[in-house]
Scaffold this active site. Structure first.
Site, PDB file in Angstrom:
ATOM      1  N   PHE A  37      -5.964  -3.005  -1.133  1.00  0.00           N
ATOM      2  CA  PHE A  37      -5.979  -4.249  -2.223  1.00  0.00           C
ATOM      3  C   PHE A  37      -4.290  -4.354  -2.642  1.00  0.00           C
ATOM      4  CE2 PHE A  37      -6.336  -6.281  -6.382  1.00  0.00           C
ATOM      5  CZ  PHE A  37      -6.634  -7.743  -5.881  1.00  0.00           C
ATOM      6  N   ASP A  38      -3.844  -5.567  -3.216  1.00  0.00           N
ATOM      7  CA  ASP A  38      -2.483  -5.438  -3.516  1.00  0.00           C
ATOM      8  C   ASP A  38      -2.114  -4.729  -4.651  1.00  0.00           C
ATOM      9  OD1 ASP A  38      -3.635  -7.409  -4.892  1.00  0.00           O
ATOM     10  OD2 ASP A  38      -1.977  -8.606  -5.249  1.00  0.00           O
ATOM     11  N   ASP A  85     -13.051   1.634  -3.515  1.00  0.00           N
ATOM     12  CA  ASP A  85     -12.613   0.578  -4.233  1.00  0.00           C
ATOM     13  C   ASP A  85     -13.495  -0.487  -4.132  1.00  0.00           C
ATOM     14  OD1 ASP A  85     -11.057  -1.494  -5.468  1.00  0.00           O
ATOM     15  OD2 ASP A  85      -9.417  -1.603  -4.165  1.00  0.00           O
ATOM     16  N   ALA A 120     -14.919  -3.402  -5.832  1.00  0.00           N
ATOM     17  CA  ALA A 120     -14.801  -4.732  -6.515  1.00  0.00           C
ATOM     18  C   ALA A 120     -16.022  -5.451  -6.159  1.00  0.00           C
ATOM     19  CB  ALA A 120     -13.738  -5.318  -6.470  1.00  0.00           C
ATOM     20  N   LYS A 126     -15.518  -8.863 -10.552  1.00  0.00           N
ATOM     21  CA  LYS A 126     -16.129  -9.502  -9.488  1.00  0.00           C
ATOM     22  C   LYS A 126     -17.705  -9.191  -9.491  1.00  0.00           C
ATOM     23  CE  LYS A 126     -11.543  -9.094  -8.204  1.00  0.00           C
ATOM     24  NZ  LYS A 126     -10.627  -7.914  -8.224  1.00  0.00           N
ATOM     25  N   HIS A 179       4.503 -12.031  -5.983  1.00  0.00           N
ATOM     26  CA  HIS A 179       3.756 -13.355  -5.773  1.00  0.00           C
ATOM     27  C   HIS A 179       3.249 -14.101  -6.932  1.00  0.00           C
ATOM     28  CE1 HIS A 179       0.776 -10.095  -5.519  1.00  0.00           C
ATOM     29  NE2 HIS A 179      -0.151 -10.788  -5.997  1.00  0.00           N
TER      30      HIS A 179
HETATM   31  C1  LIG Z   1      -9.769  -7.216  -8.053  1.00  0.00           C
HETATM   32  C2  LIG Z   1      -9.595  -6.045  -7.112  1.00  0.00           C
HETATM   33  C3  LIG Z   1      -8.614  -4.964  -7.490  1.00  0.00           C
HETATM   34  C4  LIG Z   1      -8.159  -4.975  -9.030  1.00  0.00           C
HETATM   35  O1  LIG Z   1      -8.810  -5.320 -10.070  1.00  0.00           O
HETATM   36  P1  LIG Z   1      -8.392  -6.030 -11.536  1.00  0.00           P
HETATM   37  O2  LIG Z   1      -9.516  -5.931 -12.123  1.00  0.00           O
HETATM   38  O3  LIG Z   1      -7.903  -7.344 -10.989  1.00  0.00           O
HETATM   39  O4  LIG Z   1      -7.322  -5.041 -11.916  1.00  0.00           O
HETATM   40  C5  LIG Z   1      -8.633  -3.783  -7.005  1.00  0.00           C
HETATM   41  N1  LIG Z   1      -9.180  -3.838  -5.745  1.00  0.00           N
HETATM   42  C6  LIG Z   1      -9.827  -4.940  -5.390  1.00  0.00           C
HETATM   43  C7  LIG Z   1     -10.435  -4.757  -3.751  1.00  0.00           C
HETATM   44  C8  LIG Z   1     -10.059  -6.081  -6.049  1.00  0.00           C
HETATM   45  O5  LIG Z   1     -10.792  -6.852  -5.574  1.00  0.00           O
END
Ligand SMILES: *Cc1c(COP(=O)(O)O)cnc(C)c1O
Length: 459
Positions: free
Chosen positions: A124-125, A215, A217, A258, A450
């Site tokens: 993720f970014d 990760d 989310a 999320k 971005h």
């Molecule tokens: C949103 C997200 C993050 C970062 O989370 P924030 O709450 O926006 O700081 C990290 N990894 C993934 C896969 C995400 O979707």
């Protein structure tokens, strides 16, 4: 007649939204330097910028807000959350943080050093940002199928084990602090990782003595896809699937904005006490004391309930069937989208949608601006702007895909809203030959450009 599926909730509070004119939108987007992040929310009719922190909480969550414990140390809300995390994921150590990137910051402060290599599936970014900021390198080991939107593959978030093994063989063990598996994989189109792949990655990682971090989310949506698509899981509950998924991880970071179905918050959790002890120092420094870490007690309470609701199959069916409702409308009209449809968003393949726009003119951004002008719908570019410049050469990095992402907030819009989105895009698709030029950059930040980039029309 068989009764159709419908949402397992009804609505008891509403928020008005304003439907603007094209003329108003032309004015607003020009003043916003053609960057959709610069728009005020009142200037957006249907906001599909992100599904992060934009969902609607349930009455149970709001009730939990009222019983939040705001004690600085040892609040009951912290223990509600800690118990839920242990019960769902099996991790005994947990630190709350203010959002997902903060979890990355705390954990990577412990684990990532200059020169390190961090393999994973399309990081993720913010994850990549936190790795590169420490002068380490994120290596993408996603399967090749993920980058071809025309191929149907049930688990496009999977890690290519050969690519991963090559990384593990090439670099010494002490240079690879962890493997990051993102569930679901946002960057490749909200695509799930199979249980088999998680198992295989863990086995390979163990053979090389490298820890695996998830990760997390959209962990619940990933579990739903496993239930639907992977043999042997149809009769398991989402909670059972989640528990097995996390048996293949040594730790996790999570944005709770999320699948936590709350508006802010995050956490990190792990088995290893030595990591936890080091992480507490950074948590106290960057986030807050161990038992709140950047979250109010009421938010931790709402998250504990949200995690429970998000891991119920009926909720996930309602959630994902709305995403697929929009996606299928677009597919029927011939609009090119990432196949199969993912969990939280529809990813429109902008390169196939607008073949005349040159790559240097930000194809997906061009489509995002056109959709805003057409229908007042805000999506987001997941393409060259997001991919940013190479940290060494400072040249644009051209990613495998140029996507316009339409992320759908949880429990927020109705399918009538989805009809408006689909009609807007289909109108554009019918006159796609008339859209031939894109944008050039006027100003940009050195990292994660971005969010704040300013653009100018190319004519
Ligand atoms: C949103 C997200 C993050 C970062 O989370 P924030 O709450 O926006 O700081 C990290 N990894 C993934 C896969 C995400 O979707």
């Amino acid at each position: 007649m068989e009764l159709p599926f419908a949402e397992n909730y009804r609505i008891k509070m509403v928020e008005p939204i304003y439907r603007s004119t094209r003329e108003e939108r032309e004015n607003w987007i020009r003043k916003a330097d053609y960057n959709l992040f610069n728009l005020r929310s009142e200037q957006v009719y249907i906001d599909l910028l992100t599904d992060s922190g934009t969902g609607a909480m349930s009455d149970r969550q709001w009730a939990a807000v009222m019983t939040g414990d705001e004690s600085y140390a040892g609040s009951s809300s912290f223990f509600n959350l800690k118990d839920r995390v242990e019960q769902l994921f099996g991790f005994e150590y947990m630190l709350p943080v203010h959002q997902g990137r903060a979890a990355e910051n705390v954990l990577f402060s412990v684990l990532v050093k200059e020169g390190n290599i961090v393999p994973g599936n399309s990081h993720f970014d913010t994850t990549k940002g936190h790795i590169e900021f420490r002068k380490a390198k994120a290596v993408d080991c996603t399967i090749d199928e993920a980058f071809d939107t025309t191929i149907d593959h049930p688990f496009k978030g999977n890690i290519d084990l050969e690519k991963l093994q090559l990384v593990l063989e090439t670099y010494p063990k002490d240079q690879i602090p962890m493997i990051i598996v993102t569930v679901t994989c946002n960057t490749s189109g909200g695509q799930p990782v199979s249980m088999q792949n998680m198992r295989d990655v863990k086995q390979l990682a163990d053979a090389y003595g490298i820890p695996v971090i998830f990760d997390s989310a959209r962990f619940a949506e990933n579990a739903w896809f496993i239930k639907q698509r992977e043999e042997g899981y149809a009769d398991k509950t989402i909670k059972e699937i989640v528990r097995e998924m996390y048996s293949y991880a040594d730790g996790m970071t999570m944005s709770s904005k999320k699948d936590g179905i709350v508006n802010i918050g995050g956490l990190l959790a792990m088995h290893r006490k030595d990591w936890f002890d080091q992480a507490t120092v950074y948590n106290i420094m960057y986030e807050g004391f161990l038992t709140y870490g950047g979250m109010a007690g009421r938010d931790m309470n709402a998250l504990a309930v949200g995690l429970d609701e998000a891991t119920e199959a009926e909720y996930l069916e309602a959630r994902i069937s709305q995403v697929h409702y929009l996606g299928n409308k677009l597919i029927e009209a011939g609009v090119p989208v990432q196949r199969p449809l993912g969990g939280h968003a529809v990813f429109v393949d902008a390169r196939r949608f607008l073949p005349a726009v040159p790559q240097e003119e930000y194809i997906a951004q061009t489509l995002a601006v056109e959709l805003y002008l057409e229908a007042g719908v805000r999506g987001v570019e997941v393409g060259t702007l997001l991919a940013d410049r190479d940290p060494e050469t400072h040249e644009n990095r051209y990613p495998g895909n140029e996507f316009l992402r339409l992320a759908i907030p949880r429990r927020t819009y109705t399918n009538n809203h989805m009809d408006v989105v689909a009609a807007g895009l289909i109108n554009l698709f019918e006159r796609r030959d008339t859209i031939r030029r894109g944008f050039k950059i006027e100003h940009e930040a050195p990292i994660m450009r971005h969010f704040t980039v300013g653009l100018k029309k190319v004519d």
